[in-house]
Design an enzyme around this catalytic site. Structure first.
Site, PDB file in Angstrom:
ATOM      1  N   LYS A   1       0.898   4.014  -3.530  1.00  0.00           N
ATOM      2  CA  LYS A   1       1.165   5.469  -2.251  1.00  0.00           C
ATOM      3  C   LYS A   1       1.727   6.546  -2.971  1.00  0.00           C
ATOM      4  CE  LYS A   1      -3.878   5.093  -1.541  1.00  0.00           C
ATOM      5  NZ  LYS A   1      -4.218   5.669  -2.241  1.00  0.00           N
TER       6      LYS A   1
ATOM      7  N   TYR B   1       0.870  -0.827  -0.027  1.00  0.00           N
ATOM      8  CA  TYR B   1       0.162   0.157  -0.047  1.00  0.00           C
ATOM      9  C   TYR B   1       0.973   1.453   0.199  1.00  0.00           C
ATOM     10  CZ  TYR B   1      -3.588   2.981   2.304  1.00  0.00           C
ATOM     11  OH  TYR B   1      -4.997   4.283   1.615  1.00  0.00           O
TER      12      TYR B   1
HETATM   13  P1  NAD Z   1     -13.396   2.511   0.741  1.00  0.00           P
HETATM   14  O1  NAD Z   1     -12.853   1.047   1.167  1.00  0.00           O
HETATM   15  O2  NAD Z   1     -14.502   2.695   1.872  1.00  0.00           O
HETATM   16  O3  NAD Z   1     -13.069   2.455  -0.475  1.00  0.00           O
HETATM   17  C1  NAD Z   1     -12.959   2.396  -1.864  1.00  0.00           C
HETATM   18  C2  NAD Z   1     -13.752   2.010  -3.269  1.00  0.00           C
HETATM   19  O4  NAD Z   1     -13.240   1.570  -3.671  1.00  0.00           O
HETATM   20  C3  NAD Z   1     -15.118   1.421  -3.077  1.00  0.00           C
HETATM   21  O5  NAD Z   1     -15.845   2.028  -3.279  1.00  0.00           O
HETATM   22  C4  NAD Z   1     -14.385   0.024  -3.575  1.00  0.00           C
HETATM   23  O6  NAD Z   1     -15.396  -0.134  -4.650  1.00  0.00           O
HETATM   24  C5  NAD Z   1     -13.932   0.935  -4.963  1.00  0.00           C
HETATM   25  N1  NAD Z   1     -12.935   0.051  -5.516  1.00  0.00           N
HETATM   26  C6  NAD Z   1     -12.066  -0.536  -5.420  1.00  0.00           C
HETATM   27  N2  NAD Z   1     -11.230  -1.048  -5.879  1.00  0.00           N
HETATM   28  C7  NAD Z   1     -11.734  -0.509  -7.336  1.00  0.00           C
HETATM   29  C8  NAD Z   1     -10.957  -0.837  -8.586  1.00  0.00           C
HETATM   30  N3  NAD Z   1     -10.735  -2.054  -9.017  1.00  0.00           N
HETATM   31  N4  NAD Z   1     -11.881  -0.693  -9.485  1.00  0.00           N
HETATM   32  C9  NAD Z   1     -13.235   0.860  -8.740  1.00  0.00           C
HETATM   33  N5  NAD Z   1     -13.306   1.533  -7.931  1.00  0.00           N
HETATM   34  C10 NAD Z   1     -12.678   0.671  -7.077  1.00  0.00           C
HETATM   35  O7  NAD Z   1     -12.234   3.555   0.770  1.00  0.00           O
HETATM   36  P2  NAD Z   1     -11.698   4.577   1.699  1.00  0.00           P
HETATM   37  O8  NAD Z   1     -11.149   4.641   2.942  1.00  0.00           O
HETATM   38  O9  NAD Z   1     -12.746   5.872   1.296  1.00  0.00           O
HETATM   39  O10 NAD Z   1     -10.347   5.256   0.522  1.00  0.00           O
HETATM   40  C11 NAD Z   1     -10.850   6.374  -0.665  1.00  0.00           C
HETATM   41  C12 NAD Z   1      -9.203   6.661  -0.787  1.00  0.00           C
HETATM   42  O11 NAD Z   1      -8.553   7.284   0.107  1.00  0.00           O
HETATM   43  C13 NAD Z   1      -8.231   4.966  -1.483  1.00  0.00           C
HETATM   44  O12 NAD Z   1      -7.637   5.535  -2.691  1.00  0.00           O
HETATM   45  C14 NAD Z   1      -7.453   5.335  -0.098  1.00  0.00           C
HETATM   46  O13 NAD Z   1      -6.818   4.270   0.329  1.00  0.00           O
HETATM   47  C15 NAD Z   1      -7.143   6.578   0.258  1.00  0.00           C
HETATM   48  N6  NAD Z   1      -6.651   6.979   1.661  1.00  0.00           N
HETATM   49  C16 NAD Z   1      -8.070   6.293   2.707  1.00  0.00           C
HETATM   50  C17 NAD Z   1      -7.403   6.545   4.411  1.00  0.00           C
HETATM   51  C18 NAD Z   1      -8.147   6.014   5.825  1.00  0.00           C
HETATM   52  O14 NAD Z   1      -8.272   5.665   6.390  1.00  0.00           O
HETATM   53  N7  NAD Z   1      -9.777   5.312   5.196  1.00  0.00           N
HETATM   54  C19 NAD Z   1      -6.061   7.366   4.856  1.00  0.00           C
HETATM   55  C20 NAD Z   1      -5.366   7.444   3.563  1.00  0.00           C
HETATM   56  C21 NAD Z   1      -6.145   7.370   2.109  1.00  0.00           C
END
Ligand code: NAD
Length: 243
Positions: free
Chosen positions: A155, A151
């Site tokens: 990133k 991951y």
């Molecule tokens: P989440 O799991 O709630 O949502 C992610 C979404 O991406 C889901 O709806 C999923 O179906 C979709 N997805 C997965 N694979 C896919 C694909 N191949 N094609 C299209 N869509 C796809 O996660 P989140 O917490 O809302 O995270 C959103 C973004 O923020 C991600 O990139 C994550 O890495 C980043 N992020 C999250 C956090 C956190 O603490 N939640 C921290 C840093 C970064």
């Protein structure tokens, strides 16, 4: 911020941070394209958001899906002004136990997916001579994290992609920036062990988890006219976790 007349495509916007980003753009007058893996979900979320939002299912790891997503968005809505590369997954474990397939899957979705979407979007944006691309990276792309080698590599790679794309597209009026969220409360983080959550709380200067709205505000700034002179930048939205 006013996004009236602007078309905004958000990948992975079926739920979580992506959905909130889409909702905020719609509230600010934009027309959003909800994109995620499942067709029924994207249609449902688009109808709940309203404001002319449409749903287009696409797997960001498929060049064909991505080409169709950008073509359909542009032909149905007239332009693509903002793209948010938000789709992402985790498959956490210590490197010594990590399967090759978990490495490949995370890199494929989080990094190659953003490359494919950026490439397809930049074709449209270069012709328009304007556009905004915002990539959702993570603080672990800046700091690394035990148990997240796949991951954090994806990133960190996304930050490299952001800066390279910013340099390639600047002369065409297209900016590319990244937001690096810290610990944000979503489905992705809700199953973290309590000890991990407690450890975050001791290290976050502002002493609270972030919300999807905290991330959305930074995305909207990068996407706005106010950020016209900002490109290739990474903004940590982490309550002071990474400083
Ligand atoms: P989440 O799991 O709630 O949502 C992610 C979404 O991406 C889901 O709806 C999923 O179906 C979709 N997805 C997965 N694979 C896919 C694909 N191949 N094609 C299209 N869509 C796809 O996660 P989140 O917490 O809302 O995270 C959103 C973004 O923020 C991600 O990139 C994550 O890495 C980043 N992020 C999250 C956090 C956190 O603490 N939640 C921290 C840093 C970064």
């Amino acid at each position: 911020m006013d996004f009236k007349g602007k078309v905004i495509v958000v990948t992975g916007s079926g739920r979580g941070i992506g959905r909130t980003i889409a909702e905020r753009f719609a509230k600010a007058g934009g027309t959003v394209v909800i994109s995620d893996l499942d067709d029924a979900t994207v249609r449902q979320v688009a109808s709940e958001i309203g404001g002319g939002a449409i749903g287009i299912a696409a797997n960001v790891t498929s060049a064909d899906d991505v080409a169709r997503l950008l073509e359909e968005a542009s032909s149905k809505l007239g332009s693509v002004d903002v793209v948010v590369n938000n789709a992402g997954i985790t498959r956490d474990t210590l490197m010594i136990r990590m399967d090759e397939k978990d490495w490949d899957m995370v890199l494929d979705i989080n990094l190659k997916g953003a490359f494919l979407v950026t490439k397809a979007a930049s074709r449209i944006m270069m012709k328009q001579r304007r556009g905004r691309i915002v990539n959702i990276s993570s603080v672990v792309g800046l700091t690394g994290n035990a148990g997240q080698s796949n991951y954090s590599a994806s990133k960190a790679g996304l930050i490299g992609l952001t800066k390279s794309a910013a340099k390639e597209l600047a002369s065409r009026g297209v900016t590319v920036n990244a937001v690096a969220p810290g610990y944000i409360e979503t489905e992705m983080t809700k199953n973290l062990p309590e000890a991990v959550r407690d450890d975050y709380m001791t290290r976050i200067a502002l002493k609270r988890p972030g919300s999807p709205d905290d991330v959305a505000s930074a995305v909207m700034f990068f996407a706005s006219d106010e950020a016209a002179y900002v490109t290739g930048q990474v903004l940590a939205v982490d309550g002071g976790l990474s400083m």
